[in-house]
Design a protein around this motif. Structure first.
Motif, mmCIF file in Angstrom:
data_model
loop_
_atom_site.group_PDB
_atom_site.id
_atom_site.type_symbol
_atom_site.label_atom_id
_atom_site.label_comp_id
_atom_site.label_asym_id
_atom_site.label_seq_id
_atom_site.Cartn_x
_atom_site.Cartn_y
_atom_site.Cartn_z
ATOM 1 N N ALA A 220 0.799 -1.230 0.000
ATOM 2 C CA ALA A 220 0.000 0.000 0.000
ATOM 3 C C ALA A 220 0.828 1.276 0.000
ATOM 4 N N TYR A 256 -6.517 0.092 1.880
ATOM 5 C CA TYR A 256 -5.500 0.372 0.862
ATOM 6 C C TYR A 256 -5.674 1.793 0.332
ATOM 7 N N ARG A 257 -6.916 2.173 -0.010
ATOM 8 C CA ARG A 257 -7.173 3.514 -0.531
ATOM 9 C C ARG A 257 -6.868 4.583 0.523
ATOM 10 N N GLN A 260 -3.159 5.032 0.642
ATOM 11 C CA GLN A 260 -2.749 5.770 -0.546
ATOM 12 C C GLN A 260 -3.017 7.275 -0.381
ATOM 13 N N ASP A 264 -0.298 10.288 -0.518
ATOM 14 C CA ASP A 264 -0.445 11.476 -1.366
ATOM 15 C C ASP A 264 -0.359 12.771 -0.552
#
Length: 300
Positions: A220, A256-257, A260, A264
């Motif tokens: 991830a 996971y998102r 992420q 970012d």
């Protein structure tokens, strides 16, 4: 790994041109051989020998680059042999290191799609890499393979091939190690952060590119950060170091998102804890030793 005693053997020394000394510790990978490579590298690094420009430990070997105009080859070999003898006769076979939790989305759509595009180069054109891995290890299902993959820690035996890619060796008895052959024909594409496996080694592909290891999931968070945006890369753009211990943690798409998004935003940090790798304990009772390592990771 089946032996409970640490084996002490002399390494083989060979030269590469005028600037390289190669120390082959063993022909086969083992926890003992890898410990010796890392322990020798740590001692040589601490000595800061004038003329030595690079020290690179690998699975069962050690490579040194040096300037022969500053450090004569015979003196370098004498220094390295002295370090080898010191490691071999040490009463405490330990290394200061860290254990790191690596979130992985197993059976993700990215590696599944890539695997589907390259089935012609695979031993088992039908199914997925996880199906093949489960069969090769005599397991009932891909889910059982995934459980075996993440339930025990892995030792980072070396870093290389491409920038920041860690090779990892499972800290379990040899009879319990997961082993899966590489693709018959390498792929021309592999997603960045793919968690792969070839032979007895796990790896994480640091960047997108060619590859031949079986693909089981996707990590991830980055392990290679040339811009050094994230706090874990403040000192160096490559995250893993030989001797690190990795614990994979399965996550689903939502987490996971979320990770992420933190990457970012520049706020993500890996969960990690300092530990002492004890070779004899790892050989004598890996189950109990692994339990202790995981307790340290979670602060117990």
């Amino acid at each position: 790994m089946t032996d409970t005693a640490v084996q002490r053997t002399d390494a083989r020394y060979t030269w590469g041109g005028d600037e390289f000394l190669f120390v082959e510790i063993a022909e086969a990978m083992s926890l003992a051989a890898n410990y010796k490579a890392n322990a020798m590298a740590a001692l040589l690094t601490a000595r800061s020998l004038p003329g030595v420009t690079d020290i690179c430990p690998a699975n069962a070997s050690l490579l040194l680059r040096f300037n022969p105009d500053i450090l004569p080859p015979d003196r370098l070999e004498a220094e390295v042999r002295g370090v080898e003898d010191e490691v071999a006769h040490s009463s405490h076979q330990t290394l200061d290191t860290r254990i790191i939790e690596v979130p992985v989305w197993y059976d993700d759509p990215y590696t599944r799609e890539t695997g589907a595009r390259f089935r012609k180069g695979h031993q088992r054109p039908e199914g997925t890499d996880l199906d093949f891995a489960a069969e090769e290890n005599g397991l009932a299902s891909p889910a059982e393979f995934i459980r075996r993959h993440h339930e025990s820690p892995w030792l980072v035996s070396m870093v290389g091939f491409v920038a920041g890619l860690p090779f990892m060796f499972q800290i379990v008895p040899q009879k319990d190690q997961l082993e899966v052959p590489k693709y018959l024909s390498p792929r021309t594409d592999t997603p960045a952060l793919t968690v792969g496996h070839g032979g007895c080694f796990a790896c994480i592909y640091s960047v997108r590119g060619a590859g031949g290891y079986q693909m089981f999931g996707i990590a991830a968070a980055p392990i290679f950060d040339p811009a050094q945006r994230l706090a874990d890369f403040r000192d160096f753009m490559i995250f893993f170091r030989p001797g690190d211990i990795v614990k994979f943690r399965p996550v689903e798409e939502a987490e996971y998102r979320e990770i992420q998004a933190q990457v970012d935003a520049g706020t993500y940090t890996y969960r990690q804890a300092p530990v002492v790798f004890d070779l004899q304990r790892a050989l004598d009772d890996p189950a109990a030793y692994n339990k202790d390592l995981l307790e340290r990771l979670h602060g117990n």
